[in-house]
Design an enzyme around this catalytic site. Structure first.
Site, PDB file in Angstrom:
ATOM      1  N   GLY A 170       0.813  -1.215   0.000  1.00 46.72           N
ATOM      2  CA  GLY A 170       0.000   0.000   0.000  1.00 46.72           C
ATOM      3  C   GLY A 170       0.844   1.260   0.000  1.00 46.72           C
ATOM      4  N   GLN A 171       0.183   2.385  -0.192  1.00 49.85           N
ATOM      5  CA  GLN A 171       0.890   3.659  -0.328  1.00 49.85           C
ATOM      6  C   GLN A 171       1.539   4.122   0.973  1.00 49.85           C
ATOM      7  OE1 GLN A 171       1.551   5.811  -3.124  1.00 49.85           O
ATOM      8  NE2 GLN A 171       1.230   3.764  -3.949  1.00 49.85           N
ATOM      9  N   ILE A 172       0.865   3.949   2.101  1.00 52.10           N
ATOM     10  CA  ILE A 172       1.468   4.380   3.368  1.00 52.10           C
ATOM     11  C   ILE A 172       2.723   3.561   3.646  1.00 52.10           C
ATOM     12  CG2 ILE A 172       1.160   4.558   5.866  1.00 52.10           C
ATOM     13  CD1 ILE A 172      -1.799   5.086   5.380  1.00 52.10           C
ATOM     14  N   GLN A 218      -4.691 -10.927  13.259  1.00 48.98           N
ATOM     15  CA  GLN A 218      -3.324 -10.460  13.483  1.00 48.98           C
ATOM     16  C   GLN A 218      -2.960 -10.508  14.961  1.00 48.98           C
ATOM     17  OE1 GLN A 218      -2.719  -6.688  11.522  1.00 48.98           O
ATOM     18  NE2 GLN A 218      -2.996  -7.575   9.483  1.00 48.98           N
ATOM     19  N   VAL A 248      -2.122   1.408  12.480  1.00 46.01           N
ATOM     20  CA  VAL A 248      -2.439   2.540  11.606  1.00 46.01           C
ATOM     21  C   VAL A 248      -3.790   2.353  10.933  1.00 46.01           C
ATOM     22  CG1 VAL A 248      -1.651   3.894   9.616  1.00 46.01           C
ATOM     23  CG2 VAL A 248       0.023   2.909  11.191  1.00 46.01           C
ATOM     24  N   ARG A 306      -1.067  17.765  12.205  1.00 44.60           N
ATOM     25  CA  ARG A 306      -1.970  18.707  11.530  1.00 44.60           C
ATOM     26  C   ARG A 306      -2.258  19.908  12.424  1.00 44.60           C
ATOM     27  NH1 ARG A 306      -5.788  13.727   9.359  1.00 44.60           N
ATOM     28  NH2 ARG A 306      -4.831  13.541   7.284  1.00 44.60           N
ATOM     29  N   HIS A 325      -9.361   8.603  16.936  1.00 43.36           N
ATOM     30  CA  HIS A 325      -8.880   9.110  15.647  1.00 43.36           C
ATOM     31  C   HIS A 325     -10.060   9.074  14.679  1.00 43.36           C
ATOM     32  CE1 HIS A 325      -6.491   9.836  12.104  1.00 43.36           C
ATOM     33  NE2 HIS A 325      -6.935   8.707  11.566  1.00 43.36           N
TER      34      HIS A 325
END
Length: 326
Positions: A15-17, A113, A130, A163, A188
């Site tokens: 994946g991108q992350i 997991q 994450v 942020r 989150h």
């Protein structure tokens, strides 16, 4: 050559992350320049070709710290005797998908997991989650890994902290280094609690520099809460590079802490100093003690605005917990 070697697993490896994160990890941004890395990159069956491409790029990067790179579609192989796991992979929320559907799908992933971590990982392994909904996914994994230390499970709130940190610095027209004690509590999600009342600018209360309480409450807070959606709307994809950087910083705060640094992390609420319910993953301000252990920063006051937001975020976490079964 190395002072030590750590065994590290990363899920969602295609994946991108993960793609952004792996190169920071290999560079030594997390464990430091003297720690060798035995790296295991996991993704689901069917991703073997993409995984091999990721390994090629890491090989081509010629990172001196990488002692071994293994790509695998076996969770047991990925988690075997590891010191740390970064659980990035999860099912993304698709069009028309209700949050409860996302919780169910990802609950199954993180339960599996957690079970494999329980049998394969070192008891002291640190687990960084994450994949969203991150607080509840982290709680599920933790409760399926009772052999591991509950205090070592972390849900990533660092992107929210970053942020907020950036917005405050821009508003005050000061460098990022001038802003400290940036705190995000709770879940989150869009109900997180960016707590500006704890923040300092040049070591002084933030209100001495940003006196506009209306901006803090009604512009900054909702902007941080909705930033993820704003990125998706503008970019067409969810945050990747900034999320990877936040993950690297979150882990570095634990493995290479700066003296006096506060960091926001979703951690187990057992025996917390704020009287919140136990057995949830809740975002708290934390700091390292110099012994490799962290503590939740105690004794911070909540004004009426923050207290109200805290209750909303807590209620959401409890609702999510009640909606999944272990």
């Amino acid at each position: 050559m190395f002072s030590q070697t750590v065994s590290v697993a990363v899920t969602g490896g295609t994946g991108q992350i993960a793609y952004c994160f792996l190169f920071a990890l290999a560079h030594g941004d997390i464990f430091g320049p003297d720690t060798g890395i035995d790296l295991r990159i996991y993704d689901i069956p069917g991703t073997e070709r993409s995984l091999s491409g990721v390994r090629m790029e890491l090989d081509d990067g010629a990172f001196p710290l990488l002692q071994r790179v293994q790509v695998t579609t076996s969770l047991h192989d990925a988690f075997d005797d590891i010191d740390a796991a970064f659980l990035i992979g999860s099912v993304p929320r698709g069009p028309g998908m209700e949050r409860r559907d996302l919780l169910k799908k990802n609950g199954e992933i993180f339960a599996t997991q957690g079970k494999v971590l329980n049998t394969a990982a070192k008891r002291e392994a640190k687990i960084f989650v994450v994949g969203n909904p991150v607080n509840t996914n982290c709680w599920i994994a933790m409760n399926h890994a009772p052999r591991l230390l509950r205090k070592n499970f972390h849900a990533m709130l660092r992107l929210d902290q970053n942020r907020m940190h950036s917005m405050l610095a821009h508003r005050a027209e000061v460098p990022l280094s001038a802003v400290s004690q940036v705190v995000v509590w709770g879940n989150h999600s869009a109900k997180q609690v960016p707590d500006f009342t704890q923040a300092l600018i040049h070591g002084r209360p933030i209100v001495e520099t940003i006196a506009d309480r209306d901006w803090l409450e009604n512009i900054m807070v909702p902007s941080v809460q909705s930033r993820g959606s704003a990125v998706i709307e503008a970019r067409g994809k969810s945050s990747a590079a900034s999320a990877a950087r936040a993950l690297a910083e979150a882990a570095r705060s634990i493995y290479q802490p700066k003296e006096g640094e506060w960091f926001s992390s979703g951690v187990c609420s057992d025996n917390n100093p704020y009287g919140l319910p136990e057995d949830i993953i809740f975002g708290f301000p934390c700091r390292m003690l110099g012994t490799g252990e962290y503590e939740i920063v105690p004794g911070l006051p909540w004004d009426a605005f923050i207290r109200g937001k805290m209750q909303i975020s807590l209620d959401e976490i409890l609702q999510e917990k009640a909606s999944v079964s272990l």
